[in-house]
Design an enzyme around this catalytic site. Structure first.
Site, PDB file in Angstrom:
ATOM      1  N   VAL A   5      -8.149  39.719  -2.054  1.00  0.00           N
ATOM      2  CA  VAL A   5      -7.589  40.919  -2.693  1.00  0.00           C
ATOM      3  C   VAL A   5      -8.086  41.113  -4.125  1.00  0.00           C
ATOM      4  CG1 VAL A   5      -5.535  41.236  -1.266  1.00  0.00           C
ATOM      5  CG2 VAL A   5      -5.446  39.669  -3.227  1.00  0.00           C
ATOM      6  N   SER A  49       6.312  37.053 -12.357  1.00  0.00           N
ATOM      7  CA  SER A  49       6.860  35.707 -12.540  1.00  0.00           C
ATOM      8  C   SER A  49       7.560  35.621 -13.894  1.00  0.00           C
ATOM      9  CB  SER A  49       5.720  34.683 -12.509  1.00  0.00           C
ATOM     10  OG  SER A  49       6.167  33.428 -12.987  1.00  0.00           O
ATOM     11  N   TYR A  62      -2.394  32.392 -15.940  1.00  0.00           N
ATOM     12  CA  TYR A  62      -1.345  32.867 -15.030  1.00  0.00           C
ATOM     13  C   TYR A  62      -0.320  33.722 -15.776  1.00  0.00           C
ATOM     14  CZ  TYR A  62       2.298  32.377 -11.367  1.00  0.00           C
ATOM     15  OH  TYR A  62       3.265  32.604 -10.401  1.00  0.00           O
ATOM     16  N   LYS A 101       0.493  37.613 -14.999  1.00  0.00           N
ATOM     17  CA  LYS A 101       1.837  38.042 -14.593  1.00  0.00           C
ATOM     18  C   LYS A 101       2.429  39.027 -15.598  1.00  0.00           C
ATOM     19  CE  LYS A 101       2.024  35.847 -10.700  1.00  0.00           C
ATOM     20  NZ  LYS A 101       1.991  36.617  -9.450  1.00  0.00           N
ATOM     21  N   ILE A 145      10.585  28.886  -7.284  1.00  0.00           N
ATOM     22  CA  ILE A 145      10.848  29.104  -5.858  1.00  0.00           C
ATOM     23  C   ILE A 145      10.137  28.005  -5.066  1.00  0.00           C
ATOM     24  CG2 ILE A 145      10.650  30.747  -3.931  1.00  0.00           C
ATOM     25  CD1 ILE A 145      12.317  31.876  -6.306  1.00  0.00           C
TER      26      ILE A 145
HETATM   27  P1  NDP Z   1       1.682  30.157  -1.983  1.00  0.00           P
HETATM   28  O1  NDP Z   1       0.618  29.401  -2.646  1.00  0.00           O
HETATM   29  O2  NDP Z   1       2.621  29.465  -1.081  1.00  0.00           O
HETATM   30  O3  NDP Z   1       1.021  31.385  -1.160  1.00  0.00           O
HETATM   31  C1  NDP Z   1       0.046  32.194  -1.762  1.00  0.00           C
HETATM   32  C2  NDP Z   1      -0.415  33.247  -0.780  1.00  0.00           C
HETATM   33  O4  NDP Z   1      -1.419  34.048  -1.428  1.00  0.00           O
HETATM   34  C3  NDP Z   1      -1.064  32.666   0.475  1.00  0.00           C
HETATM   35  O5  NDP Z   1      -0.752  33.502   1.571  1.00  0.00           O
HETATM   36  C4  NDP Z   1      -2.536  32.758   0.154  1.00  0.00           C
HETATM   37  O6  NDP Z   1      -3.367  32.867   1.314  1.00  0.00           O
HETATM   38  C5  NDP Z   1      -2.578  34.078  -0.607  1.00  0.00           C
HETATM   39  N1  NDP Z   1      -3.787  34.243  -1.415  1.00  0.00           N
HETATM   40  C6  NDP Z   1      -4.223  33.453  -2.415  1.00  0.00           C
HETATM   41  N2  NDP Z   1      -5.370  33.939  -2.926  1.00  0.00           N
HETATM   42  C7  NDP Z   1      -5.658  35.071  -2.238  1.00  0.00           C
HETATM   43  C8  NDP Z   1      -6.700  36.022  -2.284  1.00  0.00           C
HETATM   44  N3  NDP Z   1      -7.695  35.936  -3.173  1.00  0.00           N
HETATM   45  N4  NDP Z   1      -6.693  37.051  -1.398  1.00  0.00           N
HETATM   46  C9  NDP Z   1      -5.696  37.162  -0.478  1.00  0.00           C
HETATM   47  N5  NDP Z   1      -4.672  36.296  -0.389  1.00  0.00           N
HETATM   48  C10 NDP Z   1      -4.646  35.261  -1.256  1.00  0.00           C
HETATM   49  O7  NDP Z   1       2.463  30.922  -3.172  1.00  0.00           O
HETATM   50  P2  NDP Z   1       3.982  31.408  -3.308  1.00  0.00           P
HETATM   51  O8  NDP Z   1       4.489  31.886  -2.022  1.00  0.00           O
HETATM   52  O9  NDP Z   1       4.727  30.385  -4.066  1.00  0.00           O
HETATM   53  O10 NDP Z   1       3.778  32.622  -4.329  1.00  0.00           O
HETATM   54  C11 NDP Z   1       3.672  33.973  -3.901  1.00  0.00           C
HETATM   55  C12 NDP Z   1       3.648  34.877  -5.145  1.00  0.00           C
HETATM   56  O11 NDP Z   1       4.848  34.645  -5.904  1.00  0.00           O
HETATM   57  C13 NDP Z   1       2.483  34.583  -6.081  1.00  0.00           C
HETATM   58  O12 NDP Z   1       2.025  35.775  -6.638  1.00  0.00           O
HETATM   59  C14 NDP Z   1       3.116  33.722  -7.155  1.00  0.00           C
HETATM   60  O13 NDP Z   1       2.434  33.816  -8.356  1.00  0.00           O
HETATM   61  C15 NDP Z   1       4.513  34.343  -7.227  1.00  0.00           C
HETATM   62  N6  NDP Z   1       5.506  33.450  -7.809  1.00  0.00           N
HETATM   63  C16 NDP Z   1       5.812  32.247  -7.220  1.00  0.00           C
HETATM   64  C17 NDP Z   1       6.753  31.427  -7.781  1.00  0.00           C
HETATM   65  C18 NDP Z   1       7.129  30.114  -7.201  1.00  0.00           C
HETATM   66  O14 NDP Z   1       7.931  29.405  -7.835  1.00  0.00           O
HETATM   67  N7  NDP Z   1       6.644  29.728  -6.031  1.00  0.00           N
HETATM   68  C19 NDP Z   1       7.451  31.808  -9.029  1.00  0.00           C
HETATM   69  C20 NDP Z   1       7.059  33.085  -9.541  1.00  0.00           C
HETATM   70  C21 NDP Z   1       6.134  33.863  -8.943  1.00  0.00           C
HETATM   71  P3  NDP Z   1      -4.169  31.595   1.957  1.00  0.00           P
HETATM   72  O15 NDP Z   1      -3.259  31.031   3.005  1.00  0.00           O
HETATM   73  O16 NDP Z   1      -5.377  32.190   2.536  1.00  0.00           O
HETATM   74  O17 NDP Z   1      -4.436  30.637   0.830  1.00  0.00           O
END
Ligand code: NDP
Length: 247
Positions: free
Chosen positions: A64, A142, A155, A159, A188
């Site tokens: 993306v 975030s 990051y 954000k 999270i």
């Molecule tokens: P995960 O690492 O568990 O999941 C990240 C997701 O993003 C995966 O589906 C991954 O796909 C996808 N992804 C990464 N890079 C790309 C790319 N270049 N193109 C398309 N897809 C991509 O993260 P979280 O679920 O923890 O986080 C989700 C969102 O929430 C993020 O934006 C994160 O910054 C935000 N967030 C999370 C927090 C937390 O505490 N966990 C706190 C605050 C915000 P693939 O399987 O292919 O790697």
């Protein structure tokens, strides 16, 4: 809340928060476009789970952060669905390091994946939403973008950038019936936070008044509200979902 007949695009939906959001929106009746990097194999199981809920599901694997790949993704979506009603910009990565040690590559990758992706996807989706005169764009930011986090200059910048983007786009698109909001999760439980040290996790916990880490479902419930008609009078807002960590 009901999303029957709507189409929702959820970026980064192979696991964690994005997966929980995709499942929740499907539970409410939305057809789902899933997305992950081309390397992901976990997303096929998510697609199956969504189809079992009786809604349409389409997976598009692409980066993306790449403008051209996102243009192609939305062309494919428009050929497969009658409308594009909901966009959740969720895909994100971390590449933490102290500023003086952070490489240009890690800066660029985090900015492209977390922030440029929002421009890429919202620009492409808005084209369809403007024609429909309706749409919901939800950006998963975030607390790091609100207060900054050491070791996360890239990051936190991305954000925080998402928050500026949310407000600008909300003002621009309001007259077209499109709302744009941001969600700022705290800590999270997901693969992203699994890799943090126990010491850092304890420090986070000390600062969470509700005394628990959040779950992907906590974020999905809020996102579902923002995707639904129940939030129609809400735009340009940043909603914290962090157990009270930042107030
Ligand atoms: P995960 O690492 O568990 O999941 C990240 C997701 O993003 C995966 O589906 C991954 O796909 C996808 N992804 C990464 N890079 C790309 C790319 N270049 N193109 C398309 N897809 C991509 O993260 P979280 O679920 O923890 O986080 C989700 C969102 O929430 C993020 O934006 C994160 O910054 C935000 N967030 C999370 C927090 C937390 O505490 N966990 C706190 C605050 C915000 P693939 O399987 O292919 O790697």
């Amino acid at each position: 809340m009901e999303l029957k007949g709507k189409t929702a695009v959820v970026t980064g939906s192979s696991r964690g928060i994005g997966k929980a959001i995709a499942l929740k929106l499907a539970d409410l009746g939305a057809n789902i476009v899933l997305n992950s990097t081309p390397a992901s194999d976990a997303i096929d199981a998510v697609e199956k789970e969504i189809r079992e809920k009786g809604v349409k599901a389409l997976t598009i694997k692409c980066n993306v952060g790449c403008f051209k790949e996102v243009q192609e993704m939305f062309e494919t979506i428009s050929k497969n669905f009658d409308s594009i009603d909901i966009l959740v910009n969720n895909a994100g990565i971390t590449k933490d390091n102290l500023l003086i040690r952070m490489s240009e590559e890690d800066w660029n990758e985090v900015i492209d994946t977390n922030l440029k992706s929002v421009f890429n996807c919202a620009k492409a989706a808005a084209k369809y939403m403007i024609k429909q005169k309706s749409g919901k764009i939800i950006n998963i930011s975030s607390v790091s973008g609100l207060v900054g986090a050491p070791g996360q200059a890239n990051y936190s910048s991305a954000k925080a950038g998402m928050i500026g983007f949310t407000k600008a786009a909300a003002k621009e698109l309001a007259s077209r019936g499109i709302t744009v909001n941001a969600v700022a999760p705290g800590f999270i439980e997901s693969r992203m936070t699994d890799k943090l040290s126990d010491a850092l996790k304890e420090e986070y916990m000390r600062n969470i008044p509700l005394k628990r880490f959040g779950t992907p479902d906590d974020v999905a419930n809020l996102t579902a509200f923002l995707a639904s008609d129940k939030s129609n009078y809400l735009t340009g807002q940043v909603i914290h979902i962090d157990g009270g960590m930042v107030m």
